[in-house]
Write a protein that holds these residues in place. Structure first.
Motif, short mmCIF file in Angstrom:
data_model
loop_
_atom_site.label_atom_id
_atom_site.label_comp_id
_atom_site.label_asym_id
_atom_site.label_seq_id
_atom_site.Cartn_x
_atom_site.Cartn_y
_atom_site.Cartn_z
N LYS A 265 0.80 -1.21 0.00
CA LYS A 265 0.00 0.00 0.00
C LYS A 265 0.84 1.27 0.00
O LYS A 265 0.54 2.21 -0.74
CB LYS A 265 -0.96 0.01 1.19
CG LYS A 265 -2.15 -0.91 1.00
CD LYS A 265 -3.09 -0.79 2.17
CE LYS A 265 -4.36 -1.57 1.94
NZ LYS A 265 -5.28 -1.46 3.09
N ILE A 266 1.87 1.34 0.82
CA ILE A 266 2.69 2.55 0.88
C ILE A 266 3.39 2.78 -0.46
O ILE A 266 3.40 3.90 -0.98
CB ILE A 266 3.71 2.48 2.04
CG1 ILE A 266 2.97 2.56 3.37
CG2 ILE A 266 4.77 3.57 1.92
CD1 ILE A 266 3.84 2.29 4.58
N PHE A 267 3.96 1.73 -1.02
CA PHE A 267 4.63 1.86 -2.32
C PHE A 267 3.64 2.24 -3.41
O PHE A 267 3.93 3.11 -4.24
CB PHE A 267 5.35 0.55 -2.67
CG PHE A 267 6.03 0.58 -4.00
CD1 PHE A 267 7.15 1.38 -4.20
CD2 PHE A 267 5.56 -0.17 -5.06
CE1 PHE A 267 7.79 1.42 -5.44
CE2 PHE A 267 6.19 -0.15 -6.29
CZ PHE A 267 7.31 0.65 -6.48
N THR A 268 2.48 1.63 -3.42
CA THR A 268 1.45 1.95 -4.42
C THR A 268 1.05 3.41 -4.33
O THR A 268 0.94 4.09 -5.35
CB THR A 268 0.21 1.04 -4.24
OG1 THR A 268 0.63 -0.32 -4.37
CG2 THR A 268 -0.86 1.34 -5.25
N GLN A 269 0.86 3.90 -3.12
CA GLN A 269 0.49 5.31 -2.96
C GLN A 269 1.62 6.23 -3.42
O GLN A 269 1.39 7.26 -4.04
CB GLN A 269 0.11 5.62 -1.51
CG GLN A 269 -0.53 6.98 -1.34
CD GLN A 269 -1.81 7.11 -2.17
OE1 GLN A 269 -2.72 6.29 -2.08
NE2 GLN A 269 -1.89 8.15 -3.01
N TRP A 270 2.87 5.83 -3.13
CA TRP A 270 4.03 6.61 -3.60
C TRP A 270 4.03 6.67 -5.12
O TRP A 270 4.27 7.74 -5.70
CB TRP A 270 5.31 5.97 -3.06
CG TRP A 270 6.56 6.68 -3.47
CD1 TRP A 270 7.15 7.74 -2.84
CD2 TRP A 270 7.37 6.40 -4.61
NE1 TRP A 270 8.28 8.13 -3.53
CE2 TRP A 270 8.44 7.32 -4.62
CE3 TRP A 270 7.31 5.46 -5.64
CZ2 TRP A 270 9.44 7.33 -5.60
CZ3 TRP A 270 8.30 5.46 -6.62
CH2 TRP A 270 9.34 6.39 -6.59
N LEU A 271 3.76 5.55 -5.78
CA LEU A 271 3.69 5.54 -7.24
C LEU A 271 2.64 6.51 -7.74
O LEU A 271 2.90 7.32 -8.65
CB LEU A 271 3.37 4.13 -7.76
CG LEU A 271 4.42 3.04 -7.60
CD1 LEU A 271 3.83 1.68 -7.93
CD2 LEU A 271 5.66 3.32 -8.43
N LYS A 272 1.46 6.47 -7.14
CA LYS A 272 0.36 7.35 -7.56
C LYS A 272 0.70 8.81 -7.30
O LYS A 272 0.47 9.66 -8.17
CB LYS A 272 -0.93 6.94 -6.86
CG LYS A 272 -1.45 5.61 -7.34
CD LYS A 272 -2.72 5.18 -6.64
CE LYS A 272 -3.11 3.81 -7.16
NZ LYS A 272 -4.53 3.56 -7.13
N ASP A 273 1.22 9.09 -6.11
CA ASP A 273 1.54 10.48 -5.75
C ASP A 273 2.62 11.08 -6.64
O ASP A 273 2.66 12.31 -6.84
CB ASP A 273 2.02 10.57 -4.30
CG ASP A 273 0.91 10.29 -3.29
OD1 ASP A 273 -0.28 10.27 -3.68
OD2 ASP A 273 1.26 10.08 -2.11
N ASN A 274 3.50 10.24 -7.18
CA ASN A 274 4.64 10.73 -7.96
C ASN A 274 4.56 10.39 -9.45
O ASN A 274 5.54 10.54 -10.17
CB ASN A 274 5.94 10.18 -7.35
CG ASN A 274 6.17 10.76 -5.98
OD1 ASN A 274 6.52 11.94 -5.85
ND2 ASN A 274 5.95 9.96 -4.94
N ASN A 275 3.39 9.95 -9.88
CA ASN A 275 3.17 9.63 -11.29
C ASN A 275 4.23 8.67 -11.82
O ASN A 275 4.83 8.89 -12.86
CB ASN A 275 3.10 10.90 -12.13
CG ASN A 275 2.52 10.64 -13.50
OD1 ASN A 275 1.70 9.74 -13.68
ND2 ASN A 275 2.95 11.41 -14.48
#
Length: 162
Positions: A75-85
């Motif tokens: 979840k944390i990595f997935t959100q990082w991906l989304k937040d940083n395109n």
């Protein structure tokens, strides 16, 4: 150098999805350091690993606390991906062959599929035989002509299977 092929970029700390935000005496977190990666073609994905055992390092026949394995470490990595395109690739993962672990594994695979906007693919670790007891519980090698239980889950996520 002019190459225009896809680049898979691993992090440090065994490139664990679960440790993506960890900063310690080894340096800054992957979450911070990997934002410095630049490619003129912008054709790269971040490659992470995730094992679903207590230590996250592929200890056979054990599962971690079900509240922290499965999709939770991603979840944390997935959100990082989304937040940083950015885009991610689950380049190495595995799970012990038992019903509890397989439930967490199915949960993780569904989560990756449900977040296909940032997750671009995966590869399972240990598709063939292993001669070390440490990781033999994670292999997809058939036993007595029967597929490993993990393969039954993976099969649902192979192209053309749904």
């Amino acid at each position: 150098q002019g190459a225009a092929n896809l680049i898979l970029v691993p992090g440090n700390r065994y490139t664990g999805a679960w440790s993506w935000n960890v900063s310690d005496s080894n340096g800054e977190s992957n979450a911070k350091a990997m934002l410095k990666i630049k490619d003129p073609y912008n054709w790269f994905w971040f490659d992470v690993h995730q094992y679903l055992d207590k230590s996250g390092s592929s200890v056979p026949n054990e599962c971690g606390d079900f509240s922290i394995i499965g999709k939770e470490p991603l979840k944390i990595f997935t959100q990082w991906l989304k937040d940083n395109n950015r885009k991610g690739f689950l380049g190495e993962f595995g799970i012990a062959a038992n019903p509890g672990c397989n439930a967490a594994f199915a949960d993780m695979m569904k989560y990756v599929e449900d977040n296909g906007d940032v997750w671009r693919g995966w590869t399972y670790f240990a598709a063939g035989p292993f001669d070390t007891p440490l990781r033999e519980g994670f292999t997809l090698e058939p036993v007595n002509g029967r597929d490993a239980s993990q393969f039954n889950i993976l099969n649902k996520y192979l192209p053309g299977q749904r």
